[in-house]
Design a protein around this motif. Structure first.
Motif, mmCIF file in Angstrom:
data_model
loop_
_atom_site.group_PDB
_atom_site.id
_atom_site.type_symbol
_atom_site.label_atom_id
_atom_site.label_comp_id
_atom_site.label_asym_id
_atom_site.label_seq_id
_atom_site.Cartn_x
_atom_site.Cartn_y
_atom_site.Cartn_z
ATOM 1 N N SER A 69 0.825 -1.216 0.000
ATOM 2 C CA SER A 69 0.000 0.000 0.000
ATOM 3 C C SER A 69 0.857 1.263 0.000
ATOM 4 N N LYS A 70 2.148 1.114 0.332
ATOM 5 C CA LYS A 70 3.031 2.284 0.327
ATOM 6 C C LYS A 70 3.804 2.415 -0.992
ATOM 7 N N ILE A 71 3.627 1.445 -1.882
ATOM 8 C CA ILE A 71 4.230 1.588 -3.223
ATOM 9 C C ILE A 71 3.174 2.223 -4.109
ATOM 10 N N PHE A 72 3.340 3.497 -4.381
ATOM 11 C CA PHE A 72 2.331 4.241 -5.143
ATOM 12 C C PHE A 72 2.489 4.087 -6.646
ATOM 13 N N PHE A 73 3.709 3.764 -7.090
ATOM 14 C CA PHE A 73 3.909 3.678 -8.531
ATOM 15 C C PHE A 73 5.191 2.900 -8.814
ATOM 16 N N VAL A 74 5.223 2.252 -10.009
ATOM 17 C CA VAL A 74 6.418 1.511 -10.427
ATOM 18 C C VAL A 74 6.742 1.860 -11.875
ATOM 19 N N GLN A 75 7.969 2.302 -12.087
ATOM 20 C CA GLN A 75 8.435 2.590 -13.442
ATOM 21 C C GLN A 75 9.523 1.591 -13.796
ATOM 22 N N VAL A 76 9.499 1.089 -15.028
ATOM 23 C CA VAL A 76 10.531 0.139 -15.436
ATOM 24 C C VAL A 76 11.279 0.651 -16.657
ATOM 25 N N ALA A 77 12.556 0.389 -16.654
ATOM 26 C CA ALA A 77 13.419 0.705 -17.792
ATOM 27 C C ALA A 77 14.551 -0.290 -17.763
#
Lengths: 614, 614
Positions: A185-193
């Motif tokens: 619940s504390k991970i608001f967003f995930v970006q991958v590269a």
């Protein structure tokens, strides 16, 4: 898995980018601030357009240099944040990316940072938006995702969470296992590269050389596995700053991007499976039918309006004509298990060019289905009722790739649709196979091609090499199978040659058992070899202690030679017809290369011939 | 100074390279081994061809991985060296470059290295050739030029000396002063290269990003000064590995290369002069007439077949038409000291494009003579007996550069060849000057352009910036004078736009005292401003605490705004005609930039207009 992409990955206007993302099948997008600021679309227009296209607006980004500042700047930053939170209301975006301060921070104590982030979180709460805080790899005080997350936990406010970005984590070679301990619940967003391993400062590396997952060298499978275990179920979104993607056709790049997320899910699931886990977690990693790597080349096809020069070359090399197909305007030429199809339907003005490559696979239908789910365009091919149906897809450079039924003995049933091999034509050493096919790639689609062949065809990319040529360095990327049954070489020609879609760097190489005999017979039949300069043989003698008679044979037959700890390599090239030439190779011992030291000689001689015939 | 260049710097075959070097005026060349190995010319042919062209063959290179090896490999290396020494005899080259071992060395003790180099020196002596030993920056045991020289001194053999390469010394940031203590007779060869400062591993930096002296950021003037003091009088030879040069036209690159050595000599002499020394040493540093930097822009010229759209724009901006030239098909438009010439001789189908820029210089004849000695091509311009003679040269992007007589009050005598300014047309704020000119550069000639403008026009390059645009990053290089009387902006457009020689990134900017009045008047006259999106002004309000009335003015007039610690910047753009648009700027306080944060907005809006009108 909810798929996403940042608008900064793509070329064009915001409107063009949104269209391309929707067509490529993304669930949502991140709005990159500059794309909005430079757009004529109002925030309300953007919101409506996204709704019409079925795209969610998942993130507004970036908000820079907020934390660790003095009181005056903090007040100005909060004012700036309030304006952006208000804008997000009109856009209908509930999450903003705030990255750790790189420029204006003067105070790095955790309690100061937490207090300032706490103020920001309260302001965000007042506006009903959420702040996803991300550690940039080059952040002044916060450059580590665990540090950023400790601050989030210290603030402990419902409107402040963490944004994880695989680039900032893997570029610094940080262990990704601690991700598992985070509360979802504390991970608001995930970006991958992804990115190639480069010894460059991390900022330049990040700004110019990021690539889509599967096009670089980061351990993203593990990253995804750890992420799944947290229970996170939000978007996994691509944020790729890449000089080439920024210049390429937006629709194609969006498809390439989507393919990378399909691949990424499979990689994540495979990593979990390797750890003995089969459930999909809330992240819901979708997987495709897995297919084993191809077992060999089935055929190579060259298209030509005037096929005579090619027929002559093949005949001189010792290939047998198997005649025309019973219903199509194609000829078959074979030598052992090496099959070359000459397609006679090329436009009149174009010279011969490689148009298709067939691979032996275990289950063509399954392989084709997988490729299509990886967004490979299908190639239609007309077939009569009693003929073999070919499953065809189009590669990024527009070469047609056919997925053919492999057989234990390397034969191909469809050859029965042609005539029989004439008796008495077989010669010593003629148990040939296709050793490798070398395809020239346009610069805009090189990374895309690597992901295409690895995801759709299960070929493995090897570290790339750069070969000097008279018109610049040629980047050479080998894609192969573990047993080397398939070796594909992708060449990125120098820019100056990129005007033409096909360059002279394309060829088909055949492996034989006794190259010297093949070359002698070809010479007798009048084959036009690529002429190798005498200086090459003098240098060869200086580098290797060769038996003089052997050196004479090499020189006499225009053969090239290489040797390494594993074995020896002999090869020769034919003259070029159209944009195609042919190569014959003999691998002795465990030699696994391609005669790389000889490639500059080949390029130089071909260049010289082009200059004199142009 | 004896000038030289390694064949690896250039594109093409060995024969093409030799021709280009001779035409560009080099004294001698280094033969790069691969260029010989891949060439159809025999060693004797190369020798004769060089003699015919008047080129000396100064160096054969490289010989790799000789030293620090085990006994077996040493024997093989000596055999290999003997073969190359024999080859050099046929080429007529007396010096070979041996670089410190990077791959096969297993023994790094100085006595072992010296003993092995001593064997090599004796073998060289037997063949009558000399060995120039060079420390590569990434050598396994020897990576420092002083270390290499200590080994040379320890061996103390007449056939072993040092090769100095500025790249290997300056990339590692080693002090160059110790060069002065070297005995000149022990310096067998000198290679020079420049490079931009990059945080990249030194091998990649060296292989891809070297540039000609004056095109990078190395302190080469000092290097040359130290070298001169040794008494060295041998060749100073360019060894540049550069991805772009390898792809560019060989004749142009050779001229660019030669220009860099002319420049380098002057820099070396200037450094010595700064140390109070005026003699030229045996190195004989040739210098050109020094000229001060230009004091301002004299005029800018736009070529157009249909001049009406341009005339309309200029009129709406408040420029006055001064009529046609009395003998030429050109018009003059002025506003204060800002002069725009419209050349009506363009080919019918091409749209308006910037064709020439005039600079005010102290002594046009001297400046022109200097530029010509720097290999700038002369532009012929027809002149009547009683008209001002313009000294013209052609820039790398083919823009014509005119060197005009500067005056203390910024006027230009040649304007008398046109009509007089109509009375009563002057408006408030009309004391305009040309602030900057922005020229698009083709990718092959960007480094060349930097050296051209700095050497021939005494403009100083500033650190470059990268501006995002919808079709990729635009590299922007400012070249200016210390007092900012001249500001030239060179833009490297993204590759995808490079099909056209002129892109939309070209414009002329005029500085005025009261931009708001100018814009209001222009609006009344119906000027088509480049329309700035509303989102821009919202972002502006978030970033700067602007007075609301002022923000309204900006929005109403499509003005862009920037602020920094030094001052403020207001500017606006016109619509584009052909490949040209115009900009009006007002600098407040000490603002010294170009509104870089606004450049992406301009690119995006222009892109959008092109999409909708295409």
């Amino acid at each position: 898995m909810r798929t996403g992409i940042a608008t900064v990955c793509l070329s064009g206007t915001l409107s063009e980018k949104m269209d391309a993302c929707a067509r490529a099948g993304f669930d949502g997008i991140e709005i990159f601030e500059q794309d909005l600021v430079t757009s004529a679309l109002s925030p309300g227009d953007v919101r409506r357009r996204a709704a019409d296209l079925g795209l969610t607006l998942d993130l507004y980004q970036p908000f820079r240099d907020f934390d660790g500042v003095d009181d005056d700047l903090l007040a100005a930053n909060l004012r700036r944040a309030a304006a952006k939170f208000d804008l997000m209301g009109r856009l209908g975006i509930d999450t903003i990316l705030v990255c750790s301060n790189v420029a204006t921070a003067t105070r790095g104590e955790d309690d100061v940072l937490a207090a300032q982030l706490s103020q920001l979180a309260r302001l965000a709460g007042d506006h009903g938006v959420k702040v996803a805080y991300e550690a940039l790899a080059w952040g002044k005080y916060v450059s580590d995702f665990e540090h950023a997350h400790r601050l989030v936990e210290a603030v402990d406010h419902p409107n402040l969470g963490t944004c994880l970005d695989s680039f900032h984590i893997l570029s610094r070679e940080w262990d990704t296992a601690p991700i598992e301990k985070m509360e979802a619940s504390k991970i608001f967003f995930v970006q991958v590269a992804d990115a190639p391993k480069l010894s460059l400062d991390v900022l330049s590396w990040s700004r110019h050389y990021r690539v889509f997952p599967g096009e670089g060298q980061f351990e993203l499978a593990k990253f995804m596995g750890h992420l799944a275990r947290t229970g996170y179920d939000g978007p996994v979104s691509l944020e790729i700053f890449n000089d080439v993607f920024r210049q390429s056709d937006v629709a194609r790049t969006a498809v390439d991007a989507m393919r990378s997320l399909v691949w990424l899910q499979e990689q994540g699931a495979a990593w979990l499976a390797g750890e003995g886990e089969t459930h999909r977690y809330p992240l819901q990693l979708d997987t495709l039918p897995r297919v084993p790597e191809p077992t060999g080349f089935n055929f190579a096809e060259v298209k030509a309006a005037d096929t005579s020069a090619l027929e002559t070359l093949l005949g001189q090399l010792g290939f047998s004509s198997r005649g025309r197909h019973r219903t199509k305007a194609v000829q078959l030429w074979t030598m052992g298990q090496a099959r070359v199809v000459i397609n006679e339907t090329a436009p009149t003005l174009s010279g011969p060019a490689i148009s298709a490559v067939g691979f032996d696979v275990e289950n063509p239908l399954l392989a084709s289905s997988r490729a299509q789910q990886l967004k490979a365009p299908v190639v239609p091919r007309k077939t009569q009722a009693d003929e073999e149906v070919f499953q065809g897809i189009s590669a990024p450079d527009s070469t047609e790739i056919f997925l053919c039924q492999g057989t234990p003995d390397g034969t191909a049933a469809w050859t029965a649709e042609f005539g029989q091999a004439p008796a008495g034509r077989s010669i010593k050493g003629a148990s040939a196979v296709i050793d490798h096919v070398n395809l020239a790639q346009p610069w805009q689609h090189f990374d895309e091609a690597v992901l295409f062949y690895s995801s759709a065809l299960a070929l493995a990319p090897q570290p790339f090499a750069e070969v000097p040529s008279p018109t610049g360095l040629v980047r050479s990327q080998i894609m192969d199978t573990a047993d080397r049954g398939v070796r594909l070489v992708l060449n990125l020609a120098p820019l100056i040659q990129q005007g033409r879609s096909k360059t002279y760097q394309e060829h088909i190489a055949f492996a034989v058992d006794d190259l010297v005999s093949i070359a002698r017979a070809a010479k007798k039949r009048g084959l036009q070899f690529l002429g190798i300069p005498a200086n090459y043989y003098e240098d060869l003698a200086a580098r290797f202690d060769l038996e003089p008679g052997f050196l004479d044979t090499l020189r006499d037959l225009n053969l090239l030679y290489d040797r390494d700890a594993q074995g020896e390599f002999l090869h020769f090239y034919t003259a070029t017809v159209g944009s195609v030439f042919l190569e014959m190779v003999e691998r002795r011992g465990g030699y696994d290369g391609y005669g790389a030291p000889n490639a500059p000689v080949r390029h130089a001689v071909q260049y010289d011939l082009r200059q004199t015939t142009a």
